[in-house]
Write an enzyme that holds these catalytic residues in place. Sequence first.
Site, PDB file in Angstrom:
ATOM      1  N   GLU A   1       0.890  -1.170   0.000  1.00 18.61           N
ATOM      2  CA  GLU A   1       0.000   0.000   0.000  1.00 18.61           C
ATOM      3  C   GLU A   1       0.920   1.210   0.000  1.00 18.61           C
ATOM      4  OE1 GLU A   1      -1.530   3.259   1.191  1.00 18.61           O
ATOM      5  OE2 GLU A   1      -1.968   2.258   3.101  1.00 18.61           O
TER       6      GLU A   1
ATOM      7  N   CYS B   1      -1.876   8.571   2.889  1.00 13.50           N
ATOM      8  CA  CYS B   1      -1.913   8.212   1.467  1.00 13.50           C
ATOM      9  C   CYS B   1      -3.281   8.465   0.870  1.00 13.50           C
ATOM     10  CB  CYS B   1      -1.527   6.742   1.283  1.00 13.50           C
ATOM     11  SG  CYS B   1       0.180   6.371   1.734  1.00 13.50           S
TER      12      CYS B   1
END
Length: 457
Positions: A227, A261
Amino acid sequence: MILSINPATGEELARFAPHTAAEIDAALSGAAAAQKAWARVPIAERVELLRAMARALRAGKERYARLVTLEMGKPLVEAEAEIEKCAWNCDFYAEAAPRFLADEPTASNASESLVVFDPLGVVLAIMPWNYPFWQFFRFAAPAFAAGNGAILKHANNVPQCALAVEEVMREAGCPEGLFRTLLINASEVAGLIADDRIAAVTLTGSTEVGALVAAQAGKALKKQVLELGGSDPFIVLADADIEAAAAMAVKARFINVGQSCINAKRFIVEEAVADRFADAFCAGVAQLKVGDPLARDTNIGPMARINLRDTLHDQVERSVKAGAVLRAGGTPVPGAGAFYPPTVLDHVAPPMAAACEETFGPVAAVLRVKDADAAIALANDTEFGLGAALWTEDVARGKVLARQIEAGAVFINGMTASDPRLPFGGIKKSGYGRELGVYGIREFVNIKTVWIGPVQG
């Protein structure tokens, strides 16, 4: 030495000697042995560990949240929410894991066959500083439920949080050796990945580090879940509820001091409503309070490190030089600490830094487009593909447009967020694999076919 520094003051909080080669070897051997025993424990018993993890997190929430705030600068109220979310995730998988991992009977040429889900072994978890508890427990709850063990290599600016995670697991009664935190430098990671006692790797971090870890794990033929970075679009169409969109946009960009993110970073707005949106957005940003992250009314604490603030400010300066209009903020807060004010750049367009690079901090970029088609095209014009938000009153149209957006998740009339019930992950240079939901728990298992022939009587 590994140092813990308070980013609000620059004060050194603690220092730790890295684990030695002998300690690393002992941790790996202990985890491998403990995992073999853990894999034989029925899942109905394994999930009791998850329930105990949730209890330990909630019992220590005040102390753990304060530690998060002191070590990486997250506002205290948000840190408390992070701990609670970890506990929710543990509770969710305690209930759902037996269903997610139940054997699946499958017909095959009139014979009986099953698909079963066996653990892979010990997973190396390489985790970032921005959500020092959530990033680990997001992975750990399903991984332990599935019968895996884990070794944690955390970001070196949150060593106290890394050790606190180990404390939670100990308080929960985790079997001896099944989990260990290793305080090590980045140079040690390649050796861990190559070690035969590590079965798989999960990483949350930058795209650059992800590529390096993927190469190392690929060379060792080990499963990975990555990720990575993101430059999430927040698309506002002309028929959207502009006031509601602008209010949510403030939270979507500035939660966690903009250091996530999946923070919305590019606000792509149809020209017909762009002035209204930008004005409402800036009005909301003006209400944010910058200050001591331990104060309960603070919205914007310090960034995690001074060098991260300097990088962000450079992106702002380059964008303004290229023609972006500075509507708010834009100057580092003087004095001690890594503070940067909530900043809004308007009339942003490629190839400006704020349009094309991941801005990991409290800076929002407003990009104006002529219509929905142009909005989707601009949203997809990035190397990233983690999350996206789309605002429109025409939900049916929104569902159609959502399929055109290149991202791992699209939230219509909301902000991108992670939820234990929903799969989470990205495409393109935002990584691959999924966490959370049923897909997340099946990442670190051997999906095994068991074929049973007829009994010869």
